[in-house]
Design a protein around this motif. Structure first.
Motif, PDB file in Angstrom:
ATOM      1  N   ARG A   1       0.774  -1.284   0.079  1.00 41.02           N
ATOM      2  CA  ARG A   1      -0.007   0.115   0.008  1.00 41.02           C
ATOM      3  C   ARG A   1       1.047   1.271   0.036  1.00 41.02           C
ATOM      4  NH1 ARG A   1      -0.727   2.697   4.915  1.00 41.02           N
ATOM      5  NH2 ARG A   1       0.347   1.583   6.671  1.00 41.02           N
ATOM      6  N   VAL A   2       0.273   2.286  -0.491  1.00 42.05           N
ATOM      7  CA  VAL A   2       1.046   3.583  -0.313  1.00 42.05           C
ATOM      8  C   VAL A   2       1.002   4.263   1.257  1.00 42.05           C
ATOM      9  CG1 VAL A   2       1.046   5.910  -1.086  1.00 42.05           C
ATOM     10  CG2 VAL A   2       0.419   4.241  -2.748  1.00 42.05           C
TER      11      VAL A   2
ATOM     12  N   VAL B   1      11.036   4.137   3.344  1.00 42.11           N
ATOM     13  CA  VAL B   1      10.211   3.251   2.712  1.00 42.11           C
ATOM     14  C   VAL B   1      11.082   2.913   1.505  1.00 42.11           C
ATOM     15  CG1 VAL B   1       8.054   3.982   3.330  1.00 42.11           C
ATOM     16  CG2 VAL B   1       9.214   4.897   1.354  1.00 42.11           C
ATOM     17  N   VAL B   2      10.786   1.500   1.011  1.00 43.76           N
ATOM     18  CA  VAL B   2      11.587   0.902  -0.058  1.00 43.76           C
ATOM     19  C   VAL B   2      10.329   0.873  -1.281  1.00 43.76           C
ATOM     20  CG1 VAL B   2      12.909  -0.665  -1.176  1.00 43.76           C
ATOM     21  CG2 VAL B   2      13.396  -0.044   0.885  1.00 43.76           C
ATOM     22  N   ARG B   3      10.433   1.457  -2.374  1.00 40.57           N
ATOM     23  CA  ARG B   3       9.123   1.468  -3.012  1.00 40.57           C
ATOM     24  C   ARG B   3       9.704   1.419  -4.558  1.00 40.57           C
ATOM     25  NH1 ARG B   3       6.820  -0.427   0.280  1.00 40.57           N
ATOM     26  NH2 ARG B   3       5.019   0.465   1.305  1.00 40.57           N
ATOM     27  N   GLY B   4       8.972   0.432  -5.288  1.00 44.98           N
ATOM     28  CA  GLY B   4       9.467   0.193  -6.886  1.00 44.98           C
ATOM     29  C   GLY B   4       8.452   1.286  -7.778  1.00 44.98           C
ATOM     30  N   GLY B   5       8.905   1.554  -9.084  1.00 43.56           N
ATOM     31  CA  GLY B   5       8.246   2.466  -9.819  1.00 43.56           C
ATOM     32  C   GLY B   5       8.610   3.977  -9.803  1.00 43.56           C
TER      33      GLY B   5
ATOM     34  N   LEU C   1      -3.178  -4.925  -8.777  1.00 45.99           N
ATOM     35  CA  LEU C   1      -3.883  -3.564  -8.420  1.00 45.99           C
ATOM     36  C   LEU C   1      -2.953  -2.525  -7.671  1.00 45.99           C
ATOM     37  CD1 LEU C   1      -7.309  -5.146  -6.849  1.00 45.99           C
ATOM     38  CD2 LEU C   1      -6.846  -4.459  -9.183  1.00 45.99           C
ATOM     39  N   TRP C   2      -2.668  -1.804  -8.364  1.00 39.57           N
ATOM     40  CA  TRP C   2      -1.511  -0.655  -7.967  1.00 39.57           C
ATOM     41  C   TRP C   2      -2.198   0.203  -6.868  1.00 39.57           C
ATOM     42  CZ3 TRP C   2       3.432  -1.084  -9.118  1.00 39.57           C
ATOM     43  CH2 TRP C   2       3.758  -2.016 -10.061  1.00 39.57           C
TER      44      TRP C   2
END
Length: 318
Positions: free
Chosen positions: A130-131, A142-146, A195-196
């Motif tokens: 989740r965001v 945080v670590v996030r892809g995209g 589901l992004w």
């Protein structure tokens, strides 16, 4: 009054927007935080914060003082760190949020190495796709892809995830092996939908071969919003998957997933480590960030690596 403690309490109240949240991150009582800030204001003979029942904000004097406090705290930490005989062992609690596959496949298996180096650091690890509102939820990083889309965060790119298309043997036995990506759109094939968090819907996947470029939407019977659930659905034969290589390589080796569409490529997915702006970066957070960058230098996970310690303001949904 310990002026350092008071400045640190003031800075953390500003960053969290709450005396209670500041107390939680500093591991002291709310009363202690309140007293430290009041003593600091009395010492300076100015009001630093405007307090209401709903929020805490800075006064004009508070804004000017906060900018100086951040520099002072950072300079103090650097001064301590440069002394060979000083005890500067990183310690404290970090609140970190990472995607679920990243946690289970890469981060958690490597944590024994981190704790061997830094035994006095505690990590509260949120595992989700989740965001996360980094500032509101008082998360350190945080670590996030995209691609990132929040200008309010600082971020450090740690690599690019190589992507591939895969299916389980059970799926291929039932639906056949597609020879061209367009077959996922026009024939009786199924994908597993993801589901992004940003949009709440599955997005088309761009694929390229030479001068041919396609956006594949596909048809799904199941869509999920968690990376581990997405992988599990593919392994169960419920549809075709688009996966980072660090998630697929183990299952390719065992034959549980089969790579599809040789010769077709996808744009690598950038991976970022993001954290709140204008926050005094603790030594514990600094060493954690450096360790994650080191961990992410694995050739199995990335096509390219960003090993320089450059930080910049970027867009981020993390």
């Amino acid at each position: 009054m310990d002026r350092f403690d008071a400045m640190q309490a003031f800075a953390r109240v500003v960053e969290t927007g709450s005396f209670t949240k500041a107390a939680d991150t500093l591991h002291i009582s709310r009363t202690s935080v309140t007293q430290l800030v009041q003593q600091l204001e009395a010492h300076l003979q100015v009001r630093l914060l405007n307090r209401t029942t709903r929020k805490v904000g800075m006064t004009a004097d508070g804004e000017a003082y906060y900018a100086r406090v951040l520099r002072l705290l950072a300079d103090l930490q650097e001064a301590e760190a440069c002394l060979p005989g000083a005890s500067v062992t990183p310690r404290g609690r970090l609140r970190v949020d990472v995607p679920s596959p990243f946690a289970s496949t890469l981060l958690i298996p490597a944590l024994p190495d981190f704790y061997a180096r830094y035994p006095d650091i505690r990590i509260d690890l949120g595992v989700s796709d989740r965001v996360v509102d980094v500032i509101d939820e008082n998360v350190d990083c945080v670590v996030r892809g995209g691609e990132l889309t929040d200008l309010s965060l600082m971020a450090r790119k740690v690599g690019d995830l190589e992507l591939g298309v895969f299916a389980a043997p059970a799926y291929l036995a039932r639906f056949g092996t597609p020879q061209h990506p367009q077959e996922l759109d026009v024939l009786d094939h199924r994908i597993v939908g993801f589901l992004w968090a940003r949009t709440g819907r599955a997005l088309p996947i761009a694929m390229r071969r030479d001068n041919e470029q396609l956006n594949i939407k596909g048809q799904y019977a199941l869509a999920v919003d968690d990376g581990n659930a997405y992988l599990a659905a593919g392994l169960a034969g419920l549809g075709v998957l688009w996966l980072p290589r660090y998630m697929s390589q183990r299952f390719e080796a065992t034959g549980e997933l089969v790579a599809l569409f040789p010769g077709w490529t996808m744009q690598p997915m950038p991976l970022y480590l993001a954290y709140p702006p204008n926050r005094h970066i603790s030594r514990a957070l600094r060493v954690f960030i450096d360790w994650v960058v080191e961990l992410m230098a694995s050739p199995a996970a990335f096509t390219t690596h960003s090993r320089n310690s450059r930080s910049a303001q970027v867009h981020s949904d993390a």
